[in-house]
Design a protein around this motif. Structure first.
Motif, PDB file in Angstrom:
ATOM      1  N   MET A   1      25.316  11.453  37.161  1.00 26.03           N
ATOM      2  CA  MET A   1      26.091  11.969  36.040  1.00 26.03           C
ATOM      3  C   MET A   1      25.699  13.401  35.669  1.00 26.03           C
ATOM      4  O   MET A   1      26.573  14.196  35.347  1.00 26.03           O
ATOM      5  N   PRO A   2      24.391  13.791  35.726  1.00 26.65           N
ATOM      6  CA  PRO A   2      24.044  15.169  35.371  1.00 26.65           C
ATOM      7  C   PRO A   2      24.754  16.204  36.240  1.00 26.65           C
ATOM      8  O   PRO A   2      25.112  17.262  35.747  1.00 26.65           O
ATOM      9  N   ASN A   3      24.952  15.932  37.532  1.00 29.66           N
ATOM     10  CA  ASN A   3      25.641  16.894  38.392  1.00 29.66           C
ATOM     11  C   ASN A   3      27.075  17.108  37.932  1.00 29.66           C
ATOM     12  O   ASN A   3      27.578  18.216  37.970  1.00 29.66           O
ATOM     13  N   PHE A   4      27.732  16.044  37.470  1.00 28.31           N
ATOM     14  CA  PHE A   4      29.086  16.156  36.959  1.00 28.31           C
ATOM     15  C   PHE A   4      29.100  17.043  35.712  1.00 28.31           C
ATOM     16  O   PHE A   4      29.957  17.915  35.567  1.00 28.31           O
ATOM     17  N   THR A   5      28.162  16.810  34.811  1.00 28.09           N
ATOM     18  CA  THR A   5      28.087  17.582  33.568  1.00 28.09           C
ATOM     19  C   THR A   5      27.793  19.051  33.860  1.00 28.09           C
ATOM     20  O   THR A   5      28.441  19.941  33.299  1.00 28.09           O
ATOM     21  N   LYS A   6      26.872  19.302  34.737  1.00 24.92           N
ATOM     22  CA  LYS A   6      26.526  20.679  35.092  1.00 24.92           C
ATOM     23  C   LYS A   6      27.732  21.391  35.708  1.00 24.92           C
ATOM     24  O   LYS A   6      28.018  22.541  35.373  1.00 24.92           O
ATOM     25  N   ARG A   7      28.427  20.717  36.596  1.00 25.28           N
ATOM     26  CA  ARG A   7      29.615  21.298  37.216  1.00 25.28           C
ATOM     27  C   ARG A   7      30.694  21.563  36.164  1.00 25.28           C
ATOM     28  O   ARG A   7      31.361  22.605  36.184  1.00 25.28           O
ATOM     29  N   ALA A   8      30.855  20.630  35.223  1.00 25.28           N
ATOM     30  CA  ALA A   8      31.857  20.805  34.154  1.00 25.28           C
ATOM     31  C   ALA A   8      31.522  22.024  33.293  1.00 25.28           C
ATOM     32  O   ALA A   8      32.425  22.774  32.899  1.00 25.28           O
ATOM     33  N   ILE A   9      30.252  22.235  33.006  1.00 26.06           N
ATOM     34  CA  ILE A   9      29.821  23.403  32.221  1.00 26.06           C
ATOM     35  C   ILE A   9      30.175  24.687  32.968  1.00 26.06           C
ATOM     36  O   ILE A   9      30.742  25.619  32.395  1.00 26.06           O
ATOM     37  N   LYS A  10      29.861  24.726  34.257  1.00 27.78           N
ATOM     38  CA  LYS A  10      30.157  25.920  35.064  1.00 27.78           C
ATOM     39  C   LYS A  10      31.653  26.196  35.121  1.00 27.78           C
ATOM     40  O   LYS A  10      32.088  27.337  34.968  1.00 27.78           O
ATOM     41  N   GLU A  11      32.440  25.159  35.347  1.00 28.06           N
ATOM     42  CA  GLU A  11      33.888  25.337  35.442  1.00 28.06           C
ATOM     43  C   GLU A  11      34.486  25.795  34.114  1.00 28.06           C
ATOM     44  O   GLU A  11      35.361  26.666  34.080  1.00 28.06           O
ATOM     45  N   ALA A  12      34.008  25.217  33.012  1.00 29.86           N
ATOM     46  CA  ALA A  12      34.503  25.619  31.693  1.00 29.86           C
ATOM     47  C   ALA A  12      34.146  27.073  31.402  1.00 29.86           C
ATOM     48  O   ALA A  12      34.985  27.850  30.912  1.00 29.86           O
ATOM     49  N   PHE A  13      32.919  27.458  31.719  1.00 34.13           N
ATOM     50  CA  PHE A  13      32.489  28.835  31.490  1.00 34.13           C
ATOM     51  C   PHE A  13      33.306  29.805  32.339  1.00 34.13           C
ATOM     52  O   PHE A  13      33.783  30.833  31.856  1.00 34.13           O
TER      53      PHE A  13
END
Length: 193
Positions: A1-13
């Motif tokens: 799950m952390p990889n999904f969250t990290k990727r979501a942060i990068k994509e949103a930014f």
């Protein structure tokens, strides 16, 4: 799950950065864009500059993976320019929003990373001593940095790839010549690196 969250942060930014300058983006906006809380952001990134650094490093990794059999520095440079051109607004927002020295340090580190990885992949069996390897990498990373910073400073003109190809034509064989010189295969009377 952390990889999904990290990727979501990068994509949103990255999405926000493509829309507006860095100075107008906050951690609050990033976490709202991807639907997480602030603690999740800070679990993965110390701050926005750390997020930028990881995104730029990821971009360099992606370029290297996309071109695993890259045959020349020319192709590596062209790939970097194409990526930058495809993400022009975000790159300009980063460049124009951050202290210039900090931005240039990031850019130089990425240039070194790309060139070192390229060099070690393509020329790993060339029998070059460590000192010569470091000198060639220094030369090539400074060449890439100079090309990129000049292009960015001049507004990232769309015809950059055409001009690059002209430059590569003029410099054809330079990298191979450097490698041969490092291996000691020089015409008699020339100094060794």
């Amino acid at each position: 799950m952390p990889n999904f969250t990290k990727r979501a942060i990068k994509e949103a930014f990255w999405k926000l950065l493509s829309e507006r300058p860095l100075t107008q983006i906050s951690v609050r906006e990033i976490v709202e864009e991807c639907g997480i809380n602030r603690n999740s952001f800070y679990y993965h990134f110390q701050d926005i500059p750390a997020l930028i650094e990881e995104i730029v490093t990821d971009a360099a990794d992606a370029l290297i993976q996309k071109y695993p059999n890259i045959a020349s520095v020319d192709e590596a440079v062209e790939a970097a320019f194409r990526f930058t051109m495809d993400n022009k607004r975000a790159v300009l927002h980063i460049c124009n929003s951050v202290n210039r020295n900090t931005y240039e340090q990031y850019l130089m580190r990425i240039c070194e990373y790309v060139i070192t990885t390229y060099f070690d992949t393509v020329f790993e069996k060339e029998g070059i001593n460590e000192n010569s390897r470091e000198i060639v990498i220094l030369f090539l990373k400074c060449e890439l940095f100079g090309l990129l910073i000049d292009w960015i400073n001049n507004g990232m003109a769309e015809d950059a790839i055409v001009k690059l190809k002209q430059l590569f034509s003029l410099c054809n064989g330079l990298t191979s010549e450097l490698i041969e010189r490092c291996r000691g295969n020089l015409p008699s009377g020339e100094p060794k690196i």
